[in-house]
Motif scaffolding. Sequence first.
Motif, mmCIF file in Angstrom:
data_model
loop_
_atom_site.group_PDB
_atom_site.id
_atom_site.type_symbol
_atom_site.label_atom_id
_atom_site.label_comp_id
_atom_site.label_asym_id
_atom_site.label_seq_id
_atom_site.Cartn_x
_atom_site.Cartn_y
_atom_site.Cartn_z
ATOM 1 N N MET A 16 64.177 51.697 48.611
ATOM 2 C CA MET A 16 62.846 52.111 48.775
ATOM 3 C C MET A 16 62.704 53.569 48.679
ATOM 4 S SD MET A 16 59.709 51.043 49.046
ATOM 5 C CE MET A 16 58.231 51.624 49.482
ATOM 6 N N LYS A 17 62.135 54.107 47.973
ATOM 7 C CA LYS A 17 61.545 55.745 47.784
ATOM 8 C C LYS A 17 60.807 56.152 48.852
ATOM 9 C CE LYS A 17 62.649 56.432 42.811
ATOM 10 N NZ LYS A 17 61.934 56.749 41.500
ATOM 11 N N GLN A 18 61.138 57.306 49.409
ATOM 12 C CA GLN A 18 60.345 57.913 50.567
ATOM 13 C C GLN A 18 59.020 57.998 49.991
ATOM 14 O OE1 GLN A 18 61.465 61.960 51.966
ATOM 15 N NE2 GLN A 18 62.895 61.958 50.076
ATOM 16 N N THR A 19 58.165 58.033 51.101
ATOM 17 C CA THR A 19 56.485 58.430 50.994
ATOM 18 C C THR A 19 56.346 59.796 50.888
ATOM 19 O OG1 THR A 19 56.317 56.300 52.295
ATOM 20 C CG2 THR A 19 54.205 58.109 51.829
ATOM 21 N N LEU A 20 55.694 60.152 50.065
ATOM 22 C CA LEU A 20 55.329 61.515 49.690
ATOM 23 C C LEU A 20 53.796 61.624 49.878
ATOM 24 C CD1 LEU A 20 56.998 62.035 46.297
ATOM 25 C CD2 LEU A 20 58.050 62.425 48.594
ATOM 26 N N GLY A 21 53.453 62.852 50.597
ATOM 27 C CA GLY A 21 52.096 63.196 50.660
ATOM 28 C C GLY A 21 51.412 64.307 49.689
ATOM 29 N N VAL A 22 50.231 63.972 49.461
ATOM 30 C CA VAL A 22 49.319 65.029 48.666
ATOM 31 C C VAL A 22 48.141 65.411 49.620
ATOM 32 C CG1 VAL A 22 48.158 65.445 46.148
ATOM 33 C CG2 VAL A 22 50.238 64.098 46.483
ATOM 34 N N LEU A 23 48.284 66.862 49.819
ATOM 35 C CA LEU A 23 47.317 67.259 50.708
ATOM 36 C C LEU A 23 45.866 67.810 49.735
ATOM 37 C CD1 LEU A 23 45.858 67.906 53.373
ATOM 38 C CD2 LEU A 23 47.498 69.763 53.488
ATOM 39 N N GLY A 24 44.967 67.195 49.567
ATOM 40 C CA GLY A 24 43.848 67.829 48.872
ATOM 41 C C GLY A 24 43.394 66.695 47.604
ATOM 42 N N GLY A 25 42.116 66.602 47.861
ATOM 43 C CA GLY A 25 41.709 65.205 46.987
ATOM 44 C C GLY A 25 40.722 65.800 45.587
ATOM 45 N N ASN A 26 41.226 67.085 45.415
ATOM 46 C CA ASN A 26 40.597 67.507 43.958
ATOM 47 C C ASN A 26 41.233 66.905 42.881
ATOM 48 O OD1 ASN A 26 43.144 68.860 43.704
ATOM 49 N ND2 ASN A 26 42.363 70.932 44.290
ATOM 50 N N SER A 27 40.812 67.280 41.625
ATOM 51 C CA SER A 27 41.357 66.673 40.414
ATOM 52 C C SER A 27 43.006 66.823 40.259
ATOM 53 C CB SER A 27 40.584 67.254 39.149
ATOM 54 O OG SER A 27 40.778 68.483 39.033
ATOM 55 N N ILE A 28 43.595 68.059 40.605
ATOM 56 C CA ILE A 28 44.872 68.394 40.621
ATOM 57 C C ILE A 28 45.717 67.264 41.413
ATOM 58 C CG2 ILE A 28 46.750 69.959 40.843
ATOM 59 C CD1 ILE A 28 44.770 72.211 39.964
ATOM 60 N N GLY A 29 45.136 67.232 42.944
ATOM 61 C CA GLY A 29 45.829 66.528 43.497
ATOM 62 C C GLY A 29 45.837 64.920 43.263
ATOM 63 N N VAL A 30 44.735 64.661 42.689
ATOM 64 C CA VAL A 30 44.708 63.079 42.529
ATOM 65 C C VAL A 30 45.572 62.769 41.256
ATOM 66 C CG1 VAL A 30 43.175 61.231 41.390
ATOM 67 C CG2 VAL A 30 42.346 62.906 43.327
ATOM 68 N N ALA A 31 45.564 63.623 40.349
ATOM 69 C CA ALA A 31 46.362 63.597 39.095
ATOM 70 C C ALA A 31 48.060 63.543 39.604
ATOM 71 C CB ALA A 31 46.237 64.597 38.149
ATOM 72 N N LEU A 32 48.321 64.489 40.455
ATOM 73 C CA LEU A 32 49.716 64.377 40.915
ATOM 74 C C LEU A 32 50.079 63.317 41.638
ATOM 75 C CD1 LEU A 32 52.290 66.320 41.258
ATOM 76 C CD2 LEU A 32 51.272 67.246 43.277
ATOM 77 N N ALA A 33 49.092 62.986 42.646
ATOM 78 C CA ALA A 33 49.533 61.634 43.165
ATOM 79 C C ALA A 33 49.710 60.556 42.127
ATOM 80 C CB ALA A 33 48.298 61.422 44.324
ATOM 81 N N ASP A 34 48.989 60.234 41.405
ATOM 82 C CA ASP A 34 49.238 59.200 40.248
ATOM 83 C C ASP A 34 50.388 59.362 39.541
ATOM 84 O OD1 ASP A 34 47.804 57.081 38.609
ATOM 85 O OD2 ASP A 34 48.089 58.497 37.160
ATOM 86 N N SER A 35 50.686 60.806 39.264
ATOM 87 C CA SER A 35 51.976 60.929 38.424
ATOM 88 C C SER A 35 53.174 60.626 39.330
ATOM 89 C CB SER A 35 52.223 62.620 38.039
ATOM 90 O OG SER A 35 52.972 62.732 37.481
ATOM 91 N N LEU A 36 53.049 61.056 40.589
ATOM 92 C CA LEU A 36 54.286 60.570 41.491
ATOM 93 C C LEU A 36 54.370 59.266 41.623
ATOM 94 C CD1 LEU A 36 53.966 63.555 44.012
ATOM 95 C CD2 LEU A 36 55.802 63.469 42.331
ATOM 96 N N GLU A 37 53.295 58.219 41.817
ATOM 97 C CA GLU A 37 53.197 56.954 41.942
ATOM 98 C C GLU A 37 53.902 56.259 40.751
ATOM 99 O OE1 GLU A 37 49.331 56.069 42.933
ATOM 100 O OE2 GLU A 37 49.798 56.035 45.044
ATOM 101 N N LYS A 38 53.561 56.618 39.631
ATOM 102 C CA LYS A 38 54.020 56.118 38.398
ATOM 103 C C LYS A 38 55.662 56.321 38.306
ATOM 104 C CE LYS A 38 50.216 56.589 35.411
ATOM 105 N NZ LYS A 38 49.202 57.327 34.484
ATOM 106 N N ARG A 39 56.158 57.138 39.001
ATOM 107 C CA ARG A 39 57.640 57.321 39.021
ATOM 108 C C ARG A 39 58.243 56.683 40.134
ATOM 109 N NH1 ARG A 39 55.064 60.749 36.004
ATOM 110 N NH2 ARG A 39 55.904 61.711 34.268
#
Length: 368
Positions: free
Chosen positions: A2-25
């Motif tokens: 199991m990979k470790q949980t990452l946090g993305v602080l900030g719900g702007n478009s960049i934060g949402v895109a980064l969270a989605d990108s990391l989840e896909k990996r």
Amino acid sequence: MMKQTLGVLGGNSIGVALADSLEKRGYPVVLIEPTGELSIPLETIKFVFLCVDSSQFWSVVEETVSFLTKDTCLIIHPTVPIGTGDQLQDWCDQKGLKVVVASCAMMEIQHPSHIVIGGQANHPKLKELRHIMLSYDVPILMTTRKEAEIIQYTRNAFLATKMSFINQVASFCETFGGDIQTIARGIGMDPRIGQGALKAGIGFGESLSDNLLSLIEQGKQNGVKTPLLEAVQEINDVQGDWVKNRLRRELGALEGKTIAIWGVRDQPALDIIEQLLAEGMELHLYDPFLSSDHSFPRNTIWHADKWKTVEQAEALIILQECQPFQEVDLLHLKEKLNHPLILDGRNLFYPDMMDMLGFRYIPVGRKV
């Protein structure tokens, strides 16, 4: 494992895109709002990407970072003023927070060509962060925090410079003759230049412009002259007048004229719409990726059917490059258009073909 949980602080478009990108990996990601409740304790997250606008940066830091533990790596992702990473590390040290600060520069979050990570050389947390980012399977450059921030700014500035340059060349083509796409291919064949970003159009958008203006301002505040960057922005501002000026040449006075516009999603298109509204024009809008509940500029008319926009139009303006426009039935378009005048801000079609079909076709950077 199991990979470790990452946090993305900030719900702007960049934060949402980064969270989605990391989840896909394969990484579980917690999207953290500065004032929101968390599904898991913040102190259990060991890598937190800080994705907030520069104007909110320090207020978010003060509200949130004190909850992090000494084992946390805080990664500044979006463009922030040069030196912010070092300032944040000093702030954490003064507060007694054993937090490691890194800066991360990425273009195209979903599919980056490379990643830059800035931080303390050889720190174990930076090595772990590098391992996480290796999941993107692209080259990674390790630098200092300031170097990563400068790379982020100047890479964007260089991209904007190439775009303004090719738009300047397009003006020569329109005046003296020549096809800007052929010229761009010829320029880009030089390996020192390359083909990237040599596509003439209506100018770059708000994101690059904000980045450029911020870099210019930082230069002024620190005694660095930026005449090249200022010229790049000035050329882009002038390029935004291309549609209005060409319409005047074709139609004369613009007040009261009815125009169809296809593609209204980015800032250059919205700026052009505001210019034409100021001239007293009636604008009919269509975009295949937007719906009627989208917030459109006031005093415009939205159509869900692209053919409805052109029925009474004295010209069609194309401001977006997308497959539905590239594959449009041109014969049907010719039948529907009240006047066969097309201003193409994205150079989607071959001029000879459009001329053969009976259009008055005006692309960027081609003498007509």
